[in-house]
Design a protein around this motif. Structure first.
Motif, PDB file in Angstrom:
ATOM      1  N   ILE A 171      60.743 106.900  -8.988  1.00 47.97           N
ATOM      2  CA  ILE A 171      61.905 106.461  -9.748  1.00 47.97           C
ATOM      3  C   ILE A 171      61.452 105.894 -11.092  1.00 47.97           C
ATOM      4  CG2 ILE A 171      63.418 105.967  -7.792  1.00 47.97           C
ATOM      5  CD1 ILE A 171      62.481 103.058  -7.991  1.00 47.97           C
ATOM      6  N   PRO A 172      62.254 106.109 -12.151  1.00 49.61           N
ATOM      7  CA  PRO A 172      61.842 105.630 -13.476  1.00 49.61           C
ATOM      8  C   PRO A 172      61.851 104.102 -13.539  1.00 49.61           C
ATOM      9  CG  PRO A 172      64.050 106.572 -13.557  1.00 49.61           C
ATOM     10  CD  PRO A 172      63.532 106.819 -12.182  1.00 49.61           C
ATOM     11  N   ALA A 173      60.859 103.542 -14.255  1.00 49.74           N
ATOM     12  CA  ALA A 173      60.777 102.082 -14.375  1.00 49.74           C
ATOM     13  C   ALA A 173      60.540 101.684 -15.822  1.00 49.74           C
ATOM     14  CB  ALA A 173      59.664 101.553 -13.473  1.00 49.74           C
ATOM     15  N   GLY A 174      61.128 102.427 -16.745  1.00 53.46           N
ATOM     16  CA  GLY A 174      61.024 102.047 -18.143  1.00 53.46           C
ATOM     17  C   GLY A 174      59.930 102.772 -18.892  1.00 53.46           C
ATOM     18  N   LEU A 197      57.883 106.152  -4.503  1.00 48.83           N
ATOM     19  CA  LEU A 197      58.633 105.447  -3.457  1.00 48.83           C
ATOM     20  C   LEU A 197      57.718 104.744  -2.465  1.00 48.83           C
ATOM     21  CD1 LEU A 197      61.583 107.899  -2.794  1.00 48.83           C
ATOM     22  CD2 LEU A 197      61.654 105.636  -3.844  1.00 48.83           C
ATOM     23  N   THR A 198      56.515 105.302  -2.234  1.00 51.21           N
ATOM     24  CA  THR A 198      55.611 104.651  -1.281  1.00 51.21           C
ATOM     25  C   THR A 198      55.194 103.266  -1.762  1.00 51.21           C
ATOM     26  OG1 THR A 198      53.838 105.908  -2.307  1.00 51.21           O
ATOM     27  CG2 THR A 198      54.653 106.720  -0.203  1.00 51.21           C
ATOM     28  N   PHE A 199      55.238 103.046  -3.085  1.00 47.56           N
ATOM     29  CA  PHE A 199      54.906 101.728  -3.624  1.00 47.56           C
ATOM     30  C   PHE A 199      55.948 100.699  -3.160  1.00 47.56           C
ATOM     31  CE2 PHE A 199      53.868  98.377  -6.479  1.00 47.56           C
ATOM     32  CZ  PHE A 199      52.575  98.615  -6.896  1.00 47.56           C
ATOM     33  N   LEU A 200      57.201 101.149  -3.069  1.00 49.50           N
ATOM     34  CA  LEU A 200      58.261 100.240  -2.610  1.00 49.50           C
ATOM     35  C   LEU A 200      58.059  99.878  -1.143  1.00 49.50           C
ATOM     36  CD1 LEU A 200      61.283 101.863  -4.441  1.00 49.50           C
ATOM     37  CD2 LEU A 200      59.837  99.965  -5.170  1.00 49.50           C
ATOM     38  N   VAL A 235      57.890  96.104   0.550  1.00 48.91           N
ATOM     39  CA  VAL A 235      58.615  95.686   1.750  1.00 48.91           C
ATOM     40  C   VAL A 235      57.627  95.176   2.801  1.00 48.91           C
ATOM     41  CG1 VAL A 235      60.079  96.491   3.651  1.00 48.91           C
ATOM     42  CG2 VAL A 235      60.513  97.270   1.314  1.00 48.91           C
ATOM     43  N   PHE A 236      56.490  95.897   2.920  1.00 46.44           N
ATOM     44  CA  PHE A 236      55.462  95.539   3.881  1.00 46.44           C
ATOM     45  C   PHE A 236      54.924  94.127   3.600  1.00 46.44           C
ATOM     46  CE2 PHE A 236      50.862  95.527   4.919  1.00 46.44           C
ATOM     47  CZ  PHE A 236      50.969  95.678   6.299  1.00 46.44           C
ATOM     48  N   LEU A 255      51.270 104.622  -7.624  1.00 47.77           N
ATOM     49  CA  LEU A 255      51.180 104.788  -6.175  1.00 47.77           C
ATOM     50  C   LEU A 255      50.571 103.517  -5.612  1.00 47.77           C
ATOM     51  CD1 LEU A 255      49.590 108.265  -6.593  1.00 47.77           C
ATOM     52  CD2 LEU A 255      51.680 107.939  -5.315  1.00 47.77           C
ATOM     53  N   PRO A 256      50.711 103.287  -4.322  1.00 50.26           N
ATOM     54  CA  PRO A 256      50.135 102.055  -3.744  1.00 50.26           C
ATOM     55  C   PRO A 256      48.613 101.988  -3.913  1.00 50.26           C
ATOM     56  CG  PRO A 256      51.470 103.220  -2.127  1.00 50.26           C
ATOM     57  CD  PRO A 256      51.428 104.076  -3.326  1.00 50.26           C
TER      58      PRO A 256
END
Ligand SMILES: [Zn+2]
Length: 370
Positions: free
Chosen positions: A6-9, A20-23, A27-28, A80-81
């Motif tokens: 997803i775009p973040a600026g 998305l895996t970073f999100l 959460v983790f 990415l994570p």
């Protein structure tokens, strides 16, 4: 890759996207830290993620800005994570590895350099403001001490990325050095072999020490090396193949005076999806099977002349596949007529390009192995 982010600026005109895996990681961290009794622990955990996140962004910006300085624009950065990936738009550059190895070394080294620089500057600033700061107290990176974490996470990011495990930065430096003595594909293959060895080492050490982070990094390095090798073969095919080697020479043309129904009748007998429209010996337009159907459906029968696309690009038969590919993708075309001294001698379509490239890559691999 893009579709899962997803775009973040934007920073310095470079698009930053978060995978998305970073999100999931966020959460983790949130759930594991907030399960402990201390309510501020969760916040500090997130702050630590923020520190690492920022360091990775700056690392990638280092690559992107040095690449841009060397004339290769960055399409964007994906976080990415396990780190970031900078997507460079290399379609415009003409890779002549014998001349570009210094540039490649600079681009690859820029990321780790940024981290080591941040570590050095922040350590100096902390030491100046807080005398007797316990830099070496363990754990070095922990949400309990964000300043010490800032210094050490950047030291880790810098040094870890400098390991010669292709496609990590150190491996890219190594690959660039190899290209001084061998062609780019061989250089990639040698770097990939070393990368694979490191990946297996990471995974084994990770499993022995129950460090799942290291196992995951090993896994990604392994897959990444494989993908890079494939794209290197692909690139070299693109560069070295002339259009006359792969163009379709047996193809159907339409006349602008054909009716759309006639055109459809003709199109039924061929696998071709796109057609050059020719008047006498002049190319006047292009039209696709789909377009013929769409116009027939919407406005009924008419002439090809009215429905065809008059804006098209032609290529000469000596041009490389890379050049045809650029023309196709830059203008979203699906067909390029190939001309020789004004005469239409063949066509290149997206469909036939995909087929022929897969075939060529395979035949080259066979030749190299034998
Ligand atoms: Zn890097």
């Amino acid at each position: 890759m893009r579709s899962w982010s997803i775009p973040a600026g934007k920073l310095f005109g470079i698009e930053i996207r978060i995978h998305l895996t970073f999100l999931f990681l966020l959460v983790f961290v949130w759930t594991t830290e907030s399960s402990t009794q201390d309510p501020t622990a969760a916040l500090r955990g997130l702050a630590l993620v923020g520190v690492i996140f920022g360091s990775v962004v700056l690392h990638e910006l280092g690559h992107a800005l040095v690449a841009r300085g060397a004339g290769i624009p960055a399409k964007g950065i994906i976080l990415l994570p396990i780190g970031g990936v900078t997507i460079l738009d290399e379609s415009q550059s003409i890779p002549d590895a014998s001349k570009t190895w210094q540039r490649d070394v600079r681009i690859a080294a820029a990321g780790p350099f940024v981290n080591l620089f941040i570590a050095g500057v922040s350590a100096a600033a902390i030491a100046a403001v807080i005398p007797n700061f316990a830099f070496l107290a363990k754990p070095l990176v922990h949400s309990g001490n964000l300043l010490r974490s800032l210094v050490w996470s950047n030291v880790y990011l810098g040094l870890f990325n400098l390991l010669p495990a292709y496609p990590m930065d150190g491996g890219r430096v190594l690959r660039a050095l190899f290209t001084r003595q061998m062609d780019p594909i061989q250089a990639t293959q040698r770097a990939v072999r070393i990368g694979h060895a490191f990946a297996i080492l990471f995974m084994m050490v990770g499993m022995l020490m129950s460090n799942w982070w290291l196992v995951m990094i090993g896994f990604f390095v392994f897959i990444g090396a494989q993908l890079e090798e494939r794209s290197a073969v692909f690139q070299s095919v693109l560069q070295s193949v002339r259009l006359e080697e792969v163009m379709l020479t047996d193809f159907l043309t339409l006349s602008p005076a054909d009716t759309l129904e006639d055109a459809l009748d003709k199109a039924v007998h061929t696998l071709q999806d796109d057609f050059p429209v020719v008047r006498g010996s002049d190319m006047v337009g292009v039209i696709s099977k789909q377009k013929i159907l769409d116009v027939l459906r919407v406005s009924g029968n008419g002439y090809v002349q009215a429905a065809m696309n008059r804006i098209f690009e032609v290529a000469s038969k000596q041009e490389s596949l890379a050049s045809a590919f650029r023309k196709l993708s830059a203008r979203n075309l699906s067909i390029i007529p190939v001309v020789d001294e004004q005469h239409l001698v063949g066509i290149i379509t997206l469909q036939n390009l995909m087929h022929s490239m897969a075939l060529l890559a395979e035949s080259r691999k066979l030749r190299r192995e034998s």
